[in-house]
Design an enzyme around this catalytic site. Structure first.
Site, PDB file in Angstrom:
ATOM      1  N   GLU A  57      -7.282   8.538   6.066  1.00  0.00           N
ATOM      2  CA  GLU A  57      -7.641   9.145   7.350  1.00  0.00           C
ATOM      3  C   GLU A  57      -8.246  10.539   7.227  1.00  0.00           C
ATOM      4  O   GLU A  57      -7.666  11.532   7.699  1.00  0.00           O
ATOM      5  CB  GLU A  57      -6.412   9.198   8.271  1.00  0.00           C
ATOM      6  CG  GLU A  57      -5.877   7.834   8.607  1.00  0.00           C
ATOM      7  CD  GLU A  57      -4.872   7.858   9.747  1.00  0.00           C
ATOM      8  OE1 GLU A  57      -4.385   8.943  10.095  1.00  0.00           O
ATOM      9  OE2 GLU A  57      -4.580   6.784  10.297  1.00  0.00           O
ATOM     10  N   HIS A  99      -2.744  11.077   0.561  1.00  0.00           N
ATOM     11  CA  HIS A  99      -2.226  10.850   1.912  1.00  0.00           C
ATOM     12  C   HIS A  99      -1.538  12.148   2.367  1.00  0.00           C
ATOM     13  O   HIS A  99      -0.348  12.191   2.623  1.00  0.00           O
ATOM     14  CB  HIS A  99      -1.270   9.652   1.933  1.00  0.00           C
ATOM     15  CG  HIS A  99      -1.040   9.063   3.294  1.00  0.00           C
ATOM     16  ND1 HIS A  99      -1.219   7.719   3.587  1.00  0.00           N
ATOM     17  CD2 HIS A  99      -0.640   9.628   4.454  1.00  0.00           C
ATOM     18  CE1 HIS A  99      -0.920   7.489   4.864  1.00  0.00           C
ATOM     19  NE2 HIS A  99      -0.563   8.628   5.414  1.00  0.00           N
ATOM     20  N   TYR A 120      -4.196   1.851  15.623  1.00  0.00           N
ATOM     21  CA  TYR A 120      -2.936   1.845  16.364  1.00  0.00           C
ATOM     22  C   TYR A 120      -3.150   1.677  17.855  1.00  0.00           C
ATOM     23  O   TYR A 120      -2.396   1.002  18.527  1.00  0.00           O
ATOM     24  CB  TYR A 120      -2.173   3.159  16.131  1.00  0.00           C
ATOM     25  CG  TYR A 120      -1.610   3.290  14.742  1.00  0.00           C
ATOM     26  CD1 TYR A 120      -0.326   2.845  14.453  1.00  0.00           C
ATOM     27  CD2 TYR A 120      -2.360   3.846  13.709  1.00  0.00           C
ATOM     28  CE1 TYR A 120       0.208   2.954  13.178  1.00  0.00           C
ATOM     29  CE2 TYR A 120      -1.836   3.963  12.428  1.00  0.00           C
ATOM     30  CZ  TYR A 120      -0.549   3.505  12.172  1.00  0.00           C
ATOM     31  OH  TYR A 120      -0.038   3.605  10.905  1.00  0.00           O
ATOM     32  N   GLU A 136      -3.811   0.099   8.134  1.00  0.00           N
ATOM     33  CA  GLU A 136      -2.611   0.481   8.885  1.00  0.00           C
ATOM     34  C   GLU A 136      -2.687  -0.080  10.291  1.00  0.00           C
ATOM     35  O   GLU A 136      -3.752  -0.073  10.917  1.00  0.00           O
ATOM     36  CB  GLU A 136      -2.445   2.009   8.996  1.00  0.00           C
ATOM     37  CG  GLU A 136      -1.850   2.664   7.782  1.00  0.00           C
ATOM     38  CD  GLU A 136      -1.732   4.170   7.939  1.00  0.00           C
ATOM     39  OE1 GLU A 136      -1.355   4.642   9.037  1.00  0.00           O
ATOM     40  OE2 GLU A 136      -2.029   4.871   6.966  1.00  0.00           O
ATOM     41  N   ARG A 175       0.860  -1.177   0.000  1.00  0.00           N
ATOM     42  CA  ARG A 175       0.000   0.000   0.000  1.00  0.00           C
ATOM     43  C   ARG A 175       0.904   1.237   0.000  1.00  0.00           C
ATOM     44  O   ARG A 175       1.666   1.445   0.948  1.00  0.00           O
ATOM     45  CB  ARG A 175      -0.907  -0.009   1.239  1.00  0.00           C
ATOM     46  CG  ARG A 175      -1.731   1.239   1.343  1.00  0.00           C
ATOM     47  CD  ARG A 175      -2.724   1.293   2.499  1.00  0.00           C
ATOM     48  NE  ARG A 175      -3.279   2.634   2.492  1.00  0.00           N
ATOM     49  CZ  ARG A 175      -3.315   3.463   3.526  1.00  0.00           C
ATOM     50  NH1 ARG A 175      -2.919   3.078   4.727  1.00  0.00           N
ATOM     51  NH2 ARG A 175      -3.794   4.673   3.383  1.00  0.00           N
ATOM     52  N   ASN A 227      -7.672   1.767   9.850  1.00  0.00           N
ATOM     53  CA  ASN A 227      -6.387   2.037  10.489  1.00  0.00           C
ATOM     54  C   ASN A 227      -6.586   1.908  11.987  1.00  0.00           C
ATOM     55  O   ASN A 227      -7.499   2.520  12.556  1.00  0.00           O
ATOM     56  CB  ASN A 227      -5.894   3.453  10.157  1.00  0.00           C
ATOM     57  CG  ASN A 227      -5.451   3.583   8.697  1.00  0.00           C
ATOM     58  OD1 ASN A 227      -5.595   2.644   7.901  1.00  0.00           O
ATOM     59  ND2 ASN A 227      -4.906   4.731   8.359  1.00  0.00           N
TER      60      ASN A 227
HETATM   61  C1  GBH Z   1      -1.283   7.265  10.690  1.00  0.00           C
HETATM   62  O1  GBH Z   1      -2.066   8.135  11.462  1.00  0.00           O
HETATM   63  C2  GBH Z   1      -0.925   7.926   9.376  1.00  0.00           C
HETATM   64  O2  GBH Z   1      -1.809   7.525   8.358  1.00  0.00           O
HETATM   65  C3  GBH Z   1       0.493   7.662   8.952  1.00  0.00           C
HETATM   66  O3  GBH Z   1       0.845   8.526   7.921  1.00  0.00           O
HETATM   67  C4  GBH Z   1       1.422   7.771  10.143  1.00  0.00           C
HETATM   68  O4  GBH Z   1       2.762   7.614   9.792  1.00  0.00           O
HETATM   69  C5  GBH Z   1       1.020   6.697  11.130  1.00  0.00           C
HETATM   70  O5  GBH Z   1      -0.282   6.918  11.543  1.00  0.00           O
HETATM   71  C6  GBH Z   1       1.854   6.668  12.402  1.00  0.00           C
HETATM   72  O6  GBH Z   1       1.601   7.816  13.156  1.00  0.00           O
HETATM   73  O7  GBH Z   1       1.403  13.830  17.903  1.00  0.00           O
HETATM   74  O8  GBH Z   1       0.127  13.637  19.934  1.00  0.00           O
HETATM   75  O9  GBH Z   1      -0.564  15.223  18.240  1.00  0.00           O
HETATM   76  C7  GBH Z   1      -2.491   7.623  12.724  1.00  0.00           C
HETATM   77  C8  GBH Z   1      -3.359   8.626  13.457  1.00  0.00           C
HETATM   78  C9  GBH Z   1      -3.367  10.890  14.193  1.00  0.00           C
HETATM   79  C10 GBH Z   1      -1.829   9.324  15.144  1.00  0.00           C
HETATM   80  C11 GBH Z   1      -2.536  12.029  14.738  1.00  0.00           C
HETATM   81  C12 GBH Z   1      -0.988  10.452  15.687  1.00  0.00           C
HETATM   82  C13 GBH Z   1      -0.984  12.733  16.407  1.00  0.00           C
HETATM   83  C14 GBH Z   1      -0.956  12.671  17.887  1.00  0.00           C
HETATM   84  N1  GBH Z   1      -2.538   9.722  13.955  1.00  0.00           N
HETATM   85  N2  GBH Z   1      -1.831  11.610  15.942  1.00  0.00           N
HETATM   86  S1  GBH Z   1       0.092  13.939  18.547  1.00  0.00           S
END
Ligand code: GBH
Length: 499
Positions: A202, A157, A343, A408, A112, A341
């Protein structure tokens, strides 16, 4: 590229494989005892993911136009940790063949990646096409296919052409048509070879770039207005691109979705108020974009709360725009699967912080972490494997058990001996299998974030999500497999045995 062979434990892995593959064969799905749920079903797709701005570099190579991220990091270097930017990053613009070989070495079946809109359309518009950009992605796709890897392509993206940001970007309603025209060119150019498309990565992250918390470019901080406006146009753009594909390109037989995101929202207590707050949290994140495309229009709770608050603020127009009846229909039913996605998870309780207007206040909930959840090198990411199962189950219930691909999922750890990352994947895979076998969720694939360390937006290169490390001090950007890459290599080899 560093060469790695996996030695030592090969024999034991192989015998384990045979036992696991055998247990998979002798029990029918329904009868499968939990202990035997050690493998994913046949045909399950494993892949890895990246995004253009995060890996490509070549920010002005061969006629590429400026993106909002090029512009913003150049204008405001201190926006990113250690004043970094992604002018070069992994240099995948030049080194993409190394990336393909890494994917192949590890055994991924899907890659992807995203297309940089300003690389193919420097001004954002189809009136001028940058042939070198078109060729770059064609070469990448051809190299993937030649190595038996299926491309899954994200159209947006986050690296919007600066030329379009100059006329308002996602706040300008014209963006929907401009996105449709860009998508048209991409479907026409690559659609014979690409069967998996993600229109927008996202959308729930993109809205914060317009509406607040300084998450990313263009960093407008229009709290409670820019977020809803950009979200509205993201949905309109997605709907148009999908309808166009249906009309003009359905013979290509591809599948389209968005990559939805949140954190998963888990009630802090089992009080009625906290359960309702967690539900609002879900509907204001994943639901904000999934409801319009799976069920039609915004989640009712969003409509109700933003309208009510707008009114109380003395506004005559709601901060959450209205779709026309026609738009509701155009947008409803425009996904072929759920791109998920995941995490991490947040604990949610009822309450309110911050000033009006803002999404956070409208949604009326507070977030926290359970102190028992292990931390990671990213402050926002706690390890909560059960969240991926609960989320898949929520998606099944909300949208009538759609086909689901985890687009993701990944973990930041810098060490080459990244055992925590292995444990993260192991536990999340395990929960995904439970979602499949026990909850009967229709999950068909998983793409790991990420194949290589890359530019982690505001965190620059300080958070490393790659199963392969990259030496950013080396002009050759040497790539080296971490332990997790070797673990995945074994795991995917086992999986292939039951195919
Ligand atoms: C994904 O977002 C993205 O699609 C990808 O590009 C990125 O590399 C990956 O996550 C890993 O982060 O810094 O405390 O303000 C995941 C959702 C939303 C998670 C914004 C991090 C920022 C938190 N993201 N968030 S902060």
């Amino acid at each position: 590229m560093a060469q790695h062979t996996v030695v030592g434990s090969r024999m034991s892995y192989l015998s384990l494989t045979l036992i696991l593959a055998f247990s998979q064969l002798v029990f029918s799905d329904d009868k499968l005892p939990i202990a035997a749920h050690t493998m994913f079903p046949k045909g399950f797709m494993f892949g890895a993911a990246t995004a253009a701005y995060q890996v490509e570099g070549g920010w002005n190579a061969d006629g590429k136009g400026m993106s909002v991220w090029d512009n913003y990091t150049h204008e405001h270097p201190d926006f990113v940790a250690l004043n970094e930017n992604a002018d070069v990053s992994d240099d995948s613009y030049h080194l993409y063949k190394e990336d393909v070989q890494l994917l192949k070495t590890i055994g991924f079946q899907v890659y992807r990646f995203s297309i940089s809109w300003p690389r193919v359309l420097p001004n954002g518009r189809t009136s001028y096409v940058n042939q070198a950009g078109i060729d770059y992605y064609m070469n990448l796709i051809d190299d993937l296919l030649a190595n038996g890897i299926e491309p899954m392509v994200t159209l947006f993206h986050w690296d919007l052409p600066q030329a379009l940001e100059d006329i308002g970007g996602w706040l300008n309603p014209d963006i929907a048509q401009l996105f449709e025209e860009y998508a048209d060119l991409m479907f026409k150019t690559y659609g014979d070879k690409v069967k998996w498309w993600i229109t927008i990565n996202e959308p729930f992250s993109v809205v914060w770039f317009y509406g607040g918390n300084s998450a990313g470019a263009p960093n407008l901080n229009l709290h409670g207005t820019g977020d809803y406006l950009s979200g509205h146009n993201l949905l309109r753009a997605h709907g148009k691109a999908y309808r166009l594909y249906q009309k003009k390109y359905s013979h290509q037989g591809g599948k389209l979705s968005m990559a939805f995101c949140g954190p998963m929202c888990q009630p802090k207590t089992d009080s009625k108020d906290d359960i309702a707050a967690a539900e609002r949290c879900y509907q204001f994140s994943y639901g904000w974009f999934a409801h319009p495309v799976f069920r039609g229009d915004y989640p009712p709770v969003m409509r109700e709360l933003v309208d009510k608050n707008s009114k109380e603020e003395g506004r005559t127009v709601s901060r959450l725009p209205y779709f026309t009846e026609e738009e509701i229909k155009e947008i409803n039913g425009t996904v072929d699967f759920f791109g998920m996605n995941y995490y991490t998870t947040n604990l949610i309780n009822d309450g309110v912080i911050g000033d009006f207007p803002s999404v956070t206040r409208d949604a009326h909930y507070l977030t926290s972490f359970d102190p028992s959840w292990p931390s990671s090198e990213a402050d926002w990411l706690k390890i909560v494997p059960q969240g991926i199962r609960l989320l898949a189950k929520k998606v099944k219930e909300e949208y009538n058990n759609p086909t689901l691909i985890v687009t993701e999922n990944g973990y930041p750890q810098a060490s080459m001996d990244d055992y925590e990352r292995i444990s993260y994947f192991e536990s999340h895979f395990s929960e995904l299998r439970r979602a499949i076998y026990e909850d009967k969720c229709n999950i068909i694939g998983h793409t790991t974030w990420s194949i290589i360390d890359n530019f982690e937006w505001r965190k620059g290169y300080t958070n490393k999500f790659g199963v392969v490390s990259v030496d950013f001090n080396d002009p050759k950007r040497t790539r080296t497999l971490r332990r997790s890459a070797e673990w995945l290599q074994h795991y995917l080899a086992m999986h292939k045995l039951i195919q």
